[in-house]
Design a protein around this motif. Structure first.
Motif, PDB file in Angstrom:
ATOM      1  N   PRO A  28       0.820  -1.227   0.000  1.00 45.30           N
ATOM      2  CA  PRO A  28       0.000   0.000   0.000  1.00 45.30           C
ATOM      3  C   PRO A  28       0.852   1.276   0.000  1.00 45.30           C
ATOM      4  O   PRO A  28       0.610   2.202  -0.780  1.00 45.30           O
ATOM      5  CB  PRO A  28      -0.829  -0.128   1.287  1.00 45.30           C
ATOM      6  CG  PRO A  28      -0.896  -1.606   1.542  1.00 45.30           C
ATOM      7  CD  PRO A  28       0.423  -2.163   1.074  1.00 45.30           C
ATOM      8  N   GLU A  29       1.883   1.323   0.838  1.00 44.72           N
ATOM      9  CA  GLU A  29       2.724   2.535   0.900  1.00 44.72           C
ATOM     10  C   GLU A  29       3.524   2.711  -0.400  1.00 44.72           C
ATOM     11  O   GLU A  29       3.709   3.823  -0.894  1.00 44.72           O
ATOM     12  CB  GLU A  29       3.672   2.426   2.109  1.00 44.72           C
ATOM     13  CG  GLU A  29       4.397   3.733   2.388  1.00 44.72           C
ATOM     14  CD  GLU A  29       5.536   3.578   3.399  1.00 44.72           C
ATOM     15  OE1 GLU A  29       5.465   2.678   4.264  1.00 44.72           O
ATOM     16  OE2 GLU A  29       6.491   4.372   3.289  1.00 44.72           O
ATOM     17  N   GLN A  32       1.314   4.129  -3.028  1.00 45.65           N
ATOM     18  CA  GLN A  32       1.045   5.529  -2.722  1.00 45.65           C
ATOM     19  C   GLN A  32       2.205   6.417  -3.189  1.00 45.65           C
ATOM     20  O   GLN A  32       2.010   7.502  -3.714  1.00 45.65           O
ATOM     21  CB  GLN A  32       0.821   5.674  -1.215  1.00 45.65           C
ATOM     22  CG  GLN A  32       0.168   6.967  -0.842  1.00 45.65           C
ATOM     23  CD  GLN A  32      -0.454   6.897   0.547  1.00 45.65           C
ATOM     24  OE1 GLN A  32      -0.571   5.817   1.138  1.00 45.65           O
ATOM     25  NE2 GLN A  32      -0.820   8.047   1.070  1.00 45.65           N
ATOM     26  N   ARG A  33       3.424   5.927  -3.026  1.00 39.83           N
ATOM     27  CA  ARG A  33       4.596   6.685  -3.490  1.00 39.83           C
ATOM     28  C   ARG A  33       4.578   6.801  -5.013  1.00 39.83           C
ATOM     29  O   ARG A  33       4.841   7.861  -5.569  1.00 39.83           O
ATOM     30  CB  ARG A  33       5.895   5.995  -3.050  1.00 39.83           C
ATOM     31  CG  ARG A  33       6.219   6.217  -1.609  1.00 39.83           C
ATOM     32  CD  ARG A  33       7.532   5.543  -1.252  1.00 39.83           C
ATOM     33  NE  ARG A  33       7.878   5.840   0.115  1.00 39.83           N
ATOM     34  CZ  ARG A  33       8.524   6.934   0.513  1.00 39.83           C
ATOM     35  NH1 ARG A  33       8.934   7.817  -0.350  1.00 39.83           N
ATOM     36  NH2 ARG A  33       8.779   7.135   1.788  1.00 39.83           N
ATOM     37  N   ARG A  35       2.100   6.778  -6.973  1.00 38.91           N
ATOM     38  CA  ARG A  35       1.004   7.654  -7.390  1.00 38.91           C
ATOM     39  C   ARG A  35       1.107   9.047  -6.782  1.00 38.91           C
ATOM     40  O   ARG A  35       0.090   9.734  -6.648  1.00 38.91           O
ATOM     41  CB  ARG A  35      -0.325   7.020  -6.984  1.00 38.91           C
ATOM     42  CG  ARG A  35      -0.573   5.692  -7.649  1.00 38.91           C
ATOM     43  CD  ARG A  35      -1.572   5.830  -8.796  1.00 38.91           C
ATOM     44  NE  ARG A  35      -1.477   4.732  -9.730  1.00 38.91           N
ATOM     45  CZ  ARG A  35      -2.172   3.605  -9.651  1.00 38.91           C
ATOM     46  NH1 ARG A  35      -2.996   3.426  -8.663  1.00 38.91           N
ATOM     47  NH2 ARG A  35      -2.034   2.670 -10.566  1.00 38.91           N
ATOM     48  N   GLY A  37       1.464  10.140  -3.753  1.00 37.58           N
ATOM     49  CA  GLY A  37       0.804  10.403  -2.474  1.00 37.58           C
ATOM     50  C   GLY A  37      -0.658   9.967  -2.440  1.00 37.58           C
ATOM     51  O   GLY A  37      -1.263   9.922  -1.379  1.00 37.58           O
ATOM     52  N   THR A  38      -1.232   9.646  -3.608  1.00 41.27           N
ATOM     53  CA  THR A  38      -2.643   9.218  -3.623  1.00 41.27           C
ATOM     54  C   THR A  38      -2.733   7.728  -3.279  1.00 41.27           C
ATOM     55  O   THR A  38      -2.047   6.908  -3.898  1.00 41.27           O
ATOM     56  CB  THR A  38      -3.246   9.437  -5.039  1.00 41.27           C
ATOM     57  OG1 THR A  38      -2.971  10.772  -5.420  1.00 41.27           O
ATOM     58  CG2 THR A  38      -4.731   9.162  -5.076  1.00 41.27           C
ATOM     59  N   ALA A  39      -3.595   7.426  -2.290  1.00 37.99           N
ATOM     60  CA  ALA A  39      -3.740   6.012  -1.887  1.00 37.99           C
ATOM     61  C   ALA A  39      -4.480   5.236  -2.970  1.00 37.99           C
ATOM     62  O   ALA A  39      -5.378   5.765  -3.626  1.00 37.99           O
ATOM     63  CB  ALA A  39      -4.499   5.943  -0.563  1.00 37.99           C
ATOM     64  N   SER A  40      -4.098   3.974  -3.173  1.00 38.91           N
ATOM     65  CA  SER A  40      -4.777   3.131  -4.162  1.00 38.91           C
ATOM     66  C   SER A  40      -5.985   2.449  -3.536  1.00 38.91           C
ATOM     67  O   SER A  40      -6.043   2.269  -2.315  1.00 38.91           O
ATOM     68  CB  SER A  40      -3.814   2.069  -4.686  1.00 38.91           C
ATOM     69  OG  SER A  40      -2.815   2.663  -5.457  1.00 38.91           O
ATOM     70  N   SER A  41      -6.920   2.051  -4.377  1.00 39.70           N
ATOM     71  CA  SER A  41      -8.123   1.369  -3.881  1.00 39.70           C
ATOM     72  C   SER A  41      -7.748  -0.026  -3.361  1.00 39.70           C
ATOM     73  O   SER A  41      -6.699  -0.578  -3.713  1.00 39.70           O
ATOM     74  CB  SER A  41      -9.144   1.221  -5.018  1.00 39.70           C
ATOM     75  OG  SER A  41      -8.609   0.363  -6.001  1.00 39.70           O
ATOM     76  N   ASN A  91      10.767   5.070  -5.748  1.00 40.96           N
ATOM     77  CA  ASN A  91       9.521   4.723  -5.056  1.00 40.96           C
ATOM     78  C   ASN A  91       9.690   3.840  -3.826  1.00 40.96           C
ATOM     79  O   ASN A  91       8.708   3.453  -3.212  1.00 40.96           O
ATOM     80  CB  ASN A  91       8.578   3.998  -6.028  1.00 40.96           C
ATOM     81  CG  ASN A  91       8.325   4.814  -7.270  1.00 40.96           C
ATOM     82  OD1 ASN A  91       7.790   5.906  -7.193  1.00 40.96           O
ATOM     83  ND2 ASN A  91       8.748   4.297  -8.415  1.00 40.96           N
TER      84      ASN A  91
END
Ligand SMILES: C=CC1=C(C)c2cc3[nH]c(cc4nc(cc5[nH]c(cc1n2)c(C)c5CCC(=O)O)C(CCC(=O)O)=C4C)c(C)c3C=C
Ligand SMILES: [Fe+2]
Ligand SMILES: [Fe+2]
Length: 314
Positions: A28-29, A32-33, A35, A37-41, A91
């Motif tokens: 998950p982290e 996020q990096r 993208r 900073g946007t969290a993935s589904s 990343n």
């Protein structure tokens, strides 16, 4: 190496790599990096986690990149102590800023950064360049002279290294009774908009690599494809590998050699997308799929890295 270029000057070479998690818990982290900073589904996290589990739960990218860095440092120094080679991941860890800080602490007189993706793209190289520049700022390293190698798609030893991998695969296929086979070159796909607007030279960069290899090792038939279209809903560069396999099967092809030339080491897009995903797809179409071995720590590839560094210092 010309003594006038290296004498008394400590050069830090920073290999900029994508970065990959070594544990599924970090996915998950990591996403996020990638993208920004946007969290993935949850679905995307589950999908990527399943792919990592299918290749044994972790990526070999860090270990191989470390091996490349050690081999490059030995090759550049030839018994002297002029060069230090660092790795900085965009990343994941070790981050680019950790590499820059280490090079600064080690008292490097100049830095040369090389992105471990030979073909320039705004989606890869330019992002690495931005992260590198940010790292220089964060580490107050702005007074160290730096060079950034943006593109090296047809560095002569890189082409030699790929040609060597092709010849080995060709012998293997022939030994297994496949006297004729289709070669499918691949690089990572990117959203097609910047290419269509003429502001991303990625396709021309890809063709420099592919044409360089074909001049050394004649091959027929061959195909140019784009793999691993991502999860952003937009048009991506095509043809995809799946579409290319469909066409080969329709033409009556039997054996296919996937030749990934946009990646320089094993990681998820090789070990999952090609070795598991495309292999299963090919089998459903009645095709037998092979792939060239990744460059990893091939001595010719280490020469290519050194060649790119020397060309920029000279
Ligand atoms: C030239 C383009 C790209 C190269 C080279 C590349 C290498 C590379 N990518 C991963 C892992 C992931 N990449 C992901 C997304 C993603 N990658 C690219 C392009 C290249 N990647 C794009 C355009 C995108 C989508 C945009 C974005 O999210 O930033 C992801 C996320 C999941 C997905 O969308 O597929 C992963 C994971 C590695 C390990 C790698 C080379 C070593
Ligand atoms: Fe990617
Ligand atoms: Fe990808």
């Amino acid at each position: 190496m010309d003594d006038a270029i290296t004498q008394g000057v400590k050069t830090g070479v920073i290999l900029l790599a994508h970065g990959a998690p070594t544990r599924v818990a970090d996915i998950p982290e990591y996403l996020q990096r990638i993208r920004g900073g946007t969290a993935s589904s949850t679905e995307v996290i589950r999908e990527i986690t399943e792919r990592y589990e299918a290749i044994g739960g972790s990526s070999p990218l860090l270990e191989i990149t470390q091996g490349q860095a050690e081999a490059l440092e030995r090759f550049l120094n030839q018994g002297e102590d002029t060069f230090r080679v660092y790795i900085g991941m965009r990343n994941w860890y070790p981050l680019i800023e950790e590499a820059v800080q280490q090079a600064k602490d080690d008292g490097m007189d100049r830095l040369i950064a090389l992105c471990l993706a030979p073909q320039f793209s705004k989606w890869s190289t330019e992002r690495y360049l931005n992260s590198f520049n940010e790292a220089l700022g964060k580490c107050n390293a702005g007074d160290i002279p730096v060079q950034f190698i943006k593109s090296w798609p047809n560095q002569p030893s890189l082409i030699d290294a790929f040609a060597e991998r092709y010849r080995a695969a060709e012998s293997d296929l022939k030994a297994k009774g496949h006297d004729t086979f289709h070669t499918v070159f691949t690089v990572h796909s990117i959203p097609s908009a910047y290419v269509e607007e003429g502001i991303d030279p990625y396709v021309q960069e890809y063709e420099k690599t592919l044409n360089g290899i074909r001049q050394q090792v004649p091959m027929e038939p061959w195909h140019q494809a784009y793999q691993s279209q991502g999860m952003i809903p937009c048009p991506w560069l095509e043809p995809s590998v799946e579409e290319t396999l469909d066409n080969i099967a329709e033409e009556g092809g039997k054996a296919v050699l996937i030749f990934p030339v946009g990646f320089v080491c094993d990681h998820i897009e090789i070990l999952y997308d090609i070795d598991i995903g495309f292999r299963e797809y090919a089998e459903q179409k009645g095709l037998t799929l092979f792939r060239t071995e990744s460059l990893n720590t091939s001595p010719l590839f280490i020469e290519a890295l050194a060649g790119a560094v020397w060309e920029h210092l000279a």
